[in-house]
Design a protein around this motif. Sequence first.
Motif, PDB file in Angstrom:
ATOM      1  N   HIS A  72       0.812  -1.215   0.000  1.00  8.39           N
ATOM      2  CA  HIS A  72       0.000   0.000   0.000  1.00  8.39           C
ATOM      3  C   HIS A  72       0.844   1.264   0.000  1.00  8.39           C
ATOM      4  CE1 HIS A  72      -2.647  -3.172   1.701  1.00  8.39           C
ATOM      5  NE2 HIS A  72      -3.533  -2.607   0.904  1.00  8.39           N
ATOM      6  N   SER A  81      -3.873  -0.551  -6.340  1.00  7.73           N
ATOM      7  CA  SER A  81      -4.623   0.696  -6.392  1.00  7.73           C
ATOM      8  C   SER A  81      -6.127   0.450  -6.536  1.00  7.73           C
ATOM      9  CB  SER A  81      -4.150   1.565  -7.567  1.00  7.73           C
ATOM     10  OG  SER A  81      -2.964   2.241  -7.249  1.00  7.73           O
ATOM     11  N   ASP A 120      -5.334   6.544  -6.591  1.00  9.58           N
ATOM     12  CA  ASP A 120      -6.045   6.029  -5.430  1.00  9.58           C
ATOM     13  C   ASP A 120      -6.266   7.181  -4.442  1.00  9.58           C
ATOM     14  OD1 ASP A 120      -6.308   4.736  -2.688  1.00  9.58           O
ATOM     15  OD2 ASP A 120      -6.165   2.925  -3.927  1.00  9.58           O
ATOM     16  N   LEU A 163       0.377   3.986  -4.809  1.00  8.76           N
ATOM     17  CA  LEU A 163      -1.041   3.845  -5.145  1.00  8.76           C
ATOM     18  C   LEU A 163      -1.504   4.958  -6.077  1.00  8.76           C
ATOM     19  CD1 LEU A 163      -2.272   3.092  -1.510  1.00  8.76           C
ATOM     20  CD2 LEU A 163      -1.836   1.411  -3.318  1.00  8.76           C
TER      21      LEU A 163
END
Length: 415
Positions: A215, A362, A221, A218
Amino acid sequence: MTTRTVVTGLGIASPTGVGVDPYWQATLRGRTAIVPITRFDATGYPATLAGEITGFAPEQELPDRLLPQTDRMTRLALVSADRALADAALTPADLGPYDVGVITASHSGGFEFGERELRALWSQGGQFVSAYQSFAWFYAVNSGQISIRNELRGPSAVVVSDQAGGLDALAHARRQVRKGTPVVVAGAVDASLCSWGWVAQLAGGRLSNSRDPQHAYLPFDPRAAGHVPGEGGALLIVEDADHARRRQAPHVYGEIAGHAATTDPAPGTGRPSGLVRAVTLALAEAGADPTDIDVVFADAAAVPELDQVEAAAISTVFGPRGVPVTAPKTMTGRLYSGAAPLDVAAALLSIRDGVIPPTVNSDPAPEYELDLVTGAPRPARVRTALVLARGHGGFNSALVVRAPQPVLVSTSRPS
């Protein structure tokens, strides 16, 4: 008649695989190579993740004499050039003395080599600094070492425009082919995963500080908070189409059909980004309409304001969710000047295999109105692809590649 320029060989060095098949198989599996940094001690730095190339043994691929005079990025570039030439079944010695050139891009030069020599200077004194420091750090060193190793005396150059540089190098190679050089080795390989290079990258303010590899990077996102750097890239054999046909090149991946580069206005002027103009000019040079584009390989900055600009540009040209968009660099990290040539290689492989690679991890924000390919590869008829790249300081570059003409197609696949 305008000379058609095709790609006949690929040499890939990526965190997800060195070589065409290892890279492509990992990409279609959605395997990420973003990990905590191991190449130096990143404890205490705000950013600690990178896309690292593992298992690369330059001493098994290069002459001993080259090892003390080359930075890691140059070793990767030399091996990538070897593989690209082999993939194209091209032996430069069989051509005229000025028939093959080299054009690469560079973001930072040989930082790791330079850091090591600076340490020697500080700790031991100037007499312990390698004489090779005079060129091993230099932006143009990859072009120089590739040309020396392969005795390539054709037009050679280096392009420096950050992330956009890789596309600009391919476009410059295309111009040289159109001027009469039959073959150019072109693209970029970057590697700055050392403490000196890391500090320089942190200064840009665009690195993700996440500690979670799944994470951290991204793009598009709502959680986007910067990118993860990586090392590697791709070198391509850019060749006159008639020359490729005459020598019976074993395969032609596709044609470089159009390119354009623009720069953004100075901050605070209120004028829009030049990205839309770069896309429309590249399409126009390729003789393509927006409806001809089957996929867009995005720059994917993962900085909210930059993602917004790129998403708006794509929607302006293609309409909301009007074209599939992908960013396989979420598996490798941003490879700076090496990122876009790697995307071009992926676009050509997408054309070959009829599949769009995914953007991993994403979850695109609805307001961007992008048809972002996520989760798994998407089968598709890919005949024409657009690759985008944007560099720090306002550089924009857009390149169109399309499927090869039937007369040049071969069923041969790379080893």
